[in-house]
Design a protein around this motif. Structure first.
Motif, PDB file in Angstrom:
ATOM      1  N   ALA C  70     -49.563  -0.168  28.613  1.00 49.61           N
ATOM      2  CA  ALA C  70     -48.598  -0.309  27.536  1.00 49.61           C
ATOM      3  C   ALA C  70     -49.272  -0.665  26.221  1.00 49.61           C
ATOM      4  N   TYR C  71     -50.099  -1.705  26.238  1.00 48.55           N
ATOM      5  CA  TYR C  71     -50.729  -2.132  24.985  1.00 48.55           C
ATOM      6  C   TYR C  71     -51.707  -1.098  24.459  1.00 48.55           C
ATOM      7  N   LEU C  72     -52.395  -0.428  25.378  1.00 50.25           N
ATOM      8  CA  LEU C  72     -53.318   0.626  24.954  1.00 50.25           C
ATOM      9  C   LEU C  72     -52.546   1.704  24.207  1.00 50.25           C
ATOM     10  N   ALA C  73     -51.436   2.113  24.791  1.00 49.93           N
ATOM     11  CA  ALA C  73     -50.602   3.121  24.136  1.00 49.93           C
ATOM     12  C   ALA C  73     -50.119   2.609  22.791  1.00 49.93           C
ATOM     13  N   TRP C  85     -51.362  13.183  25.365  1.00 50.80           N
ATOM     14  CA  TRP C  85     -52.394  13.511  26.347  1.00 50.80           C
ATOM     15  C   TRP C  85     -53.593  12.595  26.178  1.00 50.80           C
ATOM     16  N   ALA C  86     -53.956  12.362  24.915  1.00 50.37           N
ATOM     17  CA  ALA C  86     -55.079  11.451  24.673  1.00 50.37           C
ATOM     18  C   ALA C  86     -54.746  10.062  25.200  1.00 50.37           C
ATOM     19  N   ILE C  87     -53.521   9.655  24.952  1.00 53.37           N
ATOM     20  CA  ILE C  87     -53.116   8.321  25.373  1.00 53.37           C
ATOM     21  C   ILE C  87     -53.138   8.189  26.883  1.00 53.37           C
ATOM     22  N   VAL C 222     -50.381   4.520  33.667  1.00 55.15           N
ATOM     23  CA  VAL C 222     -49.618   5.669  33.147  1.00 55.15           C
ATOM     24  C   VAL C 222     -48.174   5.256  32.878  1.00 55.15           C
ATOM     25  N   ALA C 223     -47.615   4.508  33.822  1.00 55.15           N
ATOM     26  CA  ALA C 223     -46.231   4.038  33.654  1.00 55.15           C
ATOM     27  C   ALA C 223     -46.112   3.192  32.398  1.00 55.15           C
TER      28      ALA C 223
END
Lengths: 413, 287, 324
Positions: C70-73, C85-87, C222-223
């Motif tokens: 989540a935080y990465l996204a 896609w990169a995310i 991914v979720a």
């Protein structure tokens, strides 16, 4: 392992029953409620949604805000048409947004009475902005909503973290002295408020002798009290959430600092948000900064208290009722100006221009839709055997500016 | 930090620690004897606080509340154990863990429902309201009282565990429950007794906390987490371990806020992780 | 007629593909939102089932992976790129590393200590992110920009996002199936049943466990990234232990080690929570707790156990005993 197998066989029937019946009940009720809605009356209902923290430390505040709103509508001509839809935001922004989605999309509410907590309020306000739905914040005072995150559709009806803190700093400075100790819970509201107080004190020429920040839900304040005792400030100010406020004030007193003459000045009227018996005597003599007191003697307040007592006799009267009521009257005013229909655009235009006499005093909105209200210094005094927050000084009317130098940044609607 | 401040901080670090012992030791023993981590422990402690509040409001007598509230909660614990935990013996311990989690949700929300969400306080008896002077510093009498009561309780329980027949059965059970069973002692009732008593003990802590701090509907989470931390540090199943773990936590809470603001919690969890990785049984293995 | 498992699944899939057509007409748009959340949780539960159901490692810190995704996204969407896609790719990479590290440390403990350790590790993340001002500390980040697909299909459109997550869920399901049906999957089951035996057979048990962590971490990450792409909001709550507990409950209620069970349970729990909270805004948590308790007391094998009996569906994978 025979016991286990026997249990498994018996359990299966019950298992089916439990799972099946809960699913069935859920499905049936959804269906029934759908049918019920179709069969409802001719005059289109006015759907008012409320997202408040019903399961958490501020659950009773939530109920009071709700009661205030209900009271406002009960006295209006929309009493028969209004439908309230209530959701719990669990003090969490993502849940607040989920519930906002549900209320706006599934239930179809036209207006939302917003959350209590600042971070939840911001998230819900952003959502309402995207969906062009009216959002009235009774309590969320997150100053960003008056600045960078302002929205045409959101009105801060209660206060902002700036309007109930910084304007009180000069009183503290003049009456108590130059040296201040800041205390606050370590999150947006706490940090915003202590930041504002610090800036004001510095501007006036005071000095900050110490600061203490701790997570919400801290029970032990003795370390901070020890610090305060060593540093000997003239006044202690800041913001603590209800439970922490009680803990701090009680422990402050138990270590003798209240009798030693160091006053606490709580911002955001925190001494009015919890029934004062929880403090016992430990609160007497301390102050807070707030835009209302149940003991104001203006006509609107006296009438309000009287009418409310008739509507719900015996209901303990507390500040949040008035805030809920103000939210309700704003909605009603908007509806009146929009011809009795929940036409959001007309309602927004009307509410933005509203000037009214609330039990709090003269109220209106700035161009950033943040409230402009009277501000008082209140002191805890024991009168007729009960502890009351009595206004001891009227500070004037304050809003929150939404320009680039303002506390929340620039508001561009 | 001045020396008197240091000593005062130390003293109430022990005070907080001693209250925590009441919670963590019962948690630890319940695990040691029954193999169950009682996630409802925090909620039951909270229930004790609220019962204490009501009793004080009704009768005005703090001492009565201190004795009766734990008895009421112990009874509720008894019902819980017999009707919900017993059917799960012998099954996956994870199920028991989750049962207690569900029970915790029920209890904490029942409290919210019946007592409302406002913060309340249990009023301290007049006799204990004043201050004493310790090393020239003002120190609240009530805190001293709390320390004395908690330590006395802890010592009494230690005496019970080491010197009485029940204590021997308990210690044997922590070691090897099957053997106790084989010796003909009805372990079902041992379980029930331990659980019931554990709930009662943590409720004493609840009443004390309700007076020292306050009663609020969020208190169960922190109580449980602190209890678990103390138990992990000290060693699951060990009474002495719970004592040591609780005192360590109490003192670190007392000093942590001053020395490392904001980092206090990090340190606690670091300690927990390190202990779990290096010595999961905790500091002490024996009861 | 015997309803085989395959029939049931294809039917469910068709239902979900057709569902959005009724949105706005038969029922409110809101249900799409609910299903998106159910799909996202379902993806996470698939991965978690591999770890907890098949391998028997019931971690109480799974929110770590969800939160990291989540935080990465959130950070990528706000500061770097909007390409979903990169995310997703970076999320998978980050959680592979995280899964390996967490696995490396966690498997040194067993049983209840494993539960505590995973709990404590997740708390680290929670505290760290609650204090990290770059990501908004305790308040989190609001108004995160929406991701894009790189093709002219607008991801901020809810129906598009619905199909997007559905596709990923289906893909995740097939991947999970493939993992558990492969020899590796069988080894995981073996580890749960009797670790010693598997070790004697020559397998590197620790390496297998770490791999299980990596797989489950990827699904969780991914979720987490998907939920942020949808809600445009993140807060430290994504790391909170109550989320880990919720995941574990869904796993238990659904039936450990069945893949489909926890998937159904996630839908059940989310729908039930949503439904109950409208009717009883104040007491719904209590009712939910009561349902958990009743479920645990009366159906330790979860929803799959019921379905098995209801439709005489063939057993998919042998759960067997819980081992010594």
């Amino acid at each position: 392992m025979k016991k286990k197998e026997n249990r498994r066989n018996k359990g299966l029937t019950r298992r089916q029953f439990v799972m099946g019946s809960s699913l069935a009940i859920a499905g049936a009720a959804t269906g029934i409620s759908g049918v019920f809605k179709i069969a409802k009356g001719v005059s289109p209902p006015i759907k008012v949604g409320m997202i408040l923290p019903y399961t958490g430390g501020t659950a009773d505040e939530a109920r009071r805000v709700e009661t205030g709103i209900r009271f406002a509508f009960a006295r209006s001509k929309y009493a028969d048409r209004v439908e309230f839809h209530i959701e719990d935001d669990r003090e969490t922004p993502s849940v607040g947004v989920e519930k906002a989605q549900k209320l706006v999309e599934k239930v179809g509410v036209d207006m939302l009475a917003g959350p209590i907590h600042g971070h939840v309020g911001l998230a819900v306000s952003e959502y309402c902005k995207s969906k062009k739905k009216l959002c009235l914040l009774a309590f969320s005072g997150n100053v960003l909503i008056a600045g960078k995150n302002c929205s045409r559709y959101t009105f801060m009806v209660g206060h902002t973290t700036w309007s109930v803190s910084a304007p009180g700093a000069s009183y503290c400075f003049e009456k108590f002295g130059k040296k201040v100790y800041l205390i606050g819970n370590d999150y947006s509201t706490g940090r915003q408020i202590t930041g504002f107080m610090a800036a004001e004190f510095k501007r006036l020429g005071g000095s900050i002798v110490g600061e203490g920040y701790m997570p919400i839900g801290t029970a032990e304040y003795a370390p901070y009290i020890g610090q305060i005792r060593d540093l000997k400030p003239d006044v202690v100010t800041g913001f603590l959430t209800p439970s922490d406020c009680v803990n701090f004030t009680k422990q402050f007193d138990s270590f003798g600092l209240r009798k030693a003459g160091i006053p606490i000045v709580m911002c955001l009227g925190m001494y009015g948000q919890v029934p004062l018996e929880a403090y016992g005597d430990s609160i007497l003599g301390h102050y807070d900064i707030w835009h209302y007191s149940p003991w104001l003697t203006n006509k609107e307040n006296l009438e309000f208290k009287r009418d409310f007592a008739k509507w719900k006799p015996g209901y303990p009267f507390m500040d949040a009722l008035v805030l809920g009521n103000d939210v309700g009257t704003c909605m009603i005013y908007g509806l009146d100006q929009a011809g009795g229909k929940p036409d959001i655009e007309r309602m927004v235009d009307a509410i933005a221009k509203r000037e009214w006499l609330s039990p709090r005093g003269k109220s209106s909105f700035g161009p950033n839709h943040a409230i402009i209200h009277d501000l008082y210094i209140r002191q805890a005094q024991k009168i007729e055997g009960e502890t009351r927050m009595i206004p001891v000084k009227e500070l004037g009317r304050f809003g929150t500016s939404g320009d680039a130098s303002g506390p929340g940044g620039e508001c561009k609607m | 930090m001045s020396f008197p401040t240091f000593l005062i901080n130390l003293l109430y670090g022990f005070t907080i620690g001693s209250i925590l012992i009441l919670i963590s030791s019962s948690l630890s023993l319940i695990f040691g004897v029954m193999g169950v981590v009682n996630l409802a422990h925090g909620s039951l402690c909270m229930l004790g606080a609220y019962f204490g509040l009501t009793l004080v409001l009704w009768t005005g007598n703090f001492w009565l509340a201190l004795i009766v509230a734990p008895i009421v909660v112990a009874f509720i614990g008894f019902l819980m154990e017999v009707y919900t935990l017993r059917p799960l013996y012998g099954l996956d311990p994870l199920l028991q863990l989750f049962l207690t989690l569900g029970l915790s949700m029920i209890v904490s929300n029942l409290v919210l429902h019946f007592w409302g969400g406002d913060v309340r306080s249990i009023s301290i008896p007049e006799a204990l309201k004043g201050n004493v002077l310790i090393l020239g510093t003002v120190y609240p009498s009530f805190r001293l009282f709390v320390f004395i009561v908690s330590i006395s309780l802890v010592i009494s329980i230690w005496f019970l565990i080491t010197q009485t027949k029940w204590g021997i059965i308990l210690r044997a059970g922590v070691h090897n429950m099957e053997l106790v069973d084989a010796l003909g002692i009805n372990i079902s009732w041992v379980f029930t007794l331990v659980f019931t008593f554990g709930c009662g003990l943590s409720s004493v802590a609840g009443v004390i906390i309700g007076a020292l701090h306050n009663c609020n509907t969020n208190m169960h989470t922190d109580l449980l987490i602190w209890g678990l931390l103390a138990v992990v540090i000290g060693g699951l199943g060990s009474f002495r371990g719970a004592v040591i773990g609780s005192l360590i936590l109490g003192v670190s809470e007392a000093f942590g806020a001053l020395l490392m603001p904001g980092l206090a919690k990090f340190t606690i969890y670091t300690v927990m992780v390190v202990i779990l990785l290096l010595r999961p049984e905790g500091l002490l293995k024996e009861i | 007629m015997k309803v085989s498992r395959a029939h049931f699944k294809w039917f469910a899939l068709c239902f979900f593909i057709v569902f959005p057509l009724g949105s706005g007409i038969l029922f409110s748009e809101f249900y799409l939102s609910l299903l998106i959340r159910i799909f996202i949780f379902g993806i996470m539960l698939l991965g978690f089932d591999i770890l907890a159901g098949y391998c028997g490692l019931a971690s109480f810190g799974h929110a770590m992976f969800y939160g990291t995704g989540a935080y990465l996204a959130a950070i990528l969407l706000t500061h770097v790129t909007g390409s979903i896609w990169a995310i997703l790719g970076l999320s998978i990479l980050a959680n592979t590393i995280l899964g390996y590290l967490i696995g490396f440390f966690s498997i040194r403990t067993r049983g209840i200590y494993f539960v505590f350790l995973t709990f404590a590790l997740a708390q680290f993340f929670y505290l760290a992110f609650s204090n990290w001002n770059f990501v908004g500390a305790a308040d989190g980040m609001a108004g995160i920009p929406k991701p894009n697909l790189g093709i002219p299909l607008d991801l901020s459109n809810r129906t598009v996002y619905y199909y997007f997550t559905l596709v990923i869920l289906v893909a995740a399901y097939f991947i999970a199936r493939w993992i558990v049906e492969s020899p590796f999957g069988k080894v995981l089951v073996g580890i749960r049943q009797n670790e010693e035996r598997i070790r004697f057979l020559g397998y590197n048990v620790n390496s297998c466990k770490r791999r299980a962590f990596v797989y489950s971490g990827i699904f969780g990450g991914v979720a987490g990234s998907l939920i942020v792409g949808y809600l445009s909001f993140v807060s430290p709550g994504v790391y909170h232990w109550t989320l880990s507990a919720e995941i574990l409950v869904m796993e238990l209620v659904g039936g450990m080690g069945t893949l489909v069970g926890p998937l159904i349970a996630s839908g059940f729990v989310i729908y039930l929570g949503d439904f109950l909270s409208s009717w009883m805004a104040e007491t719904w948590l209590m009712v939910l707790g009561a349902i958990y308790v009743i479920c645990i007391l009366y159906s330790p094998e979860g929803i799959i156990g019921i379905l098995r009996k209801l439709g005489s569906i063939k057993r998919f994978s042998p759960i067997g005993d819980k081992g010594p």
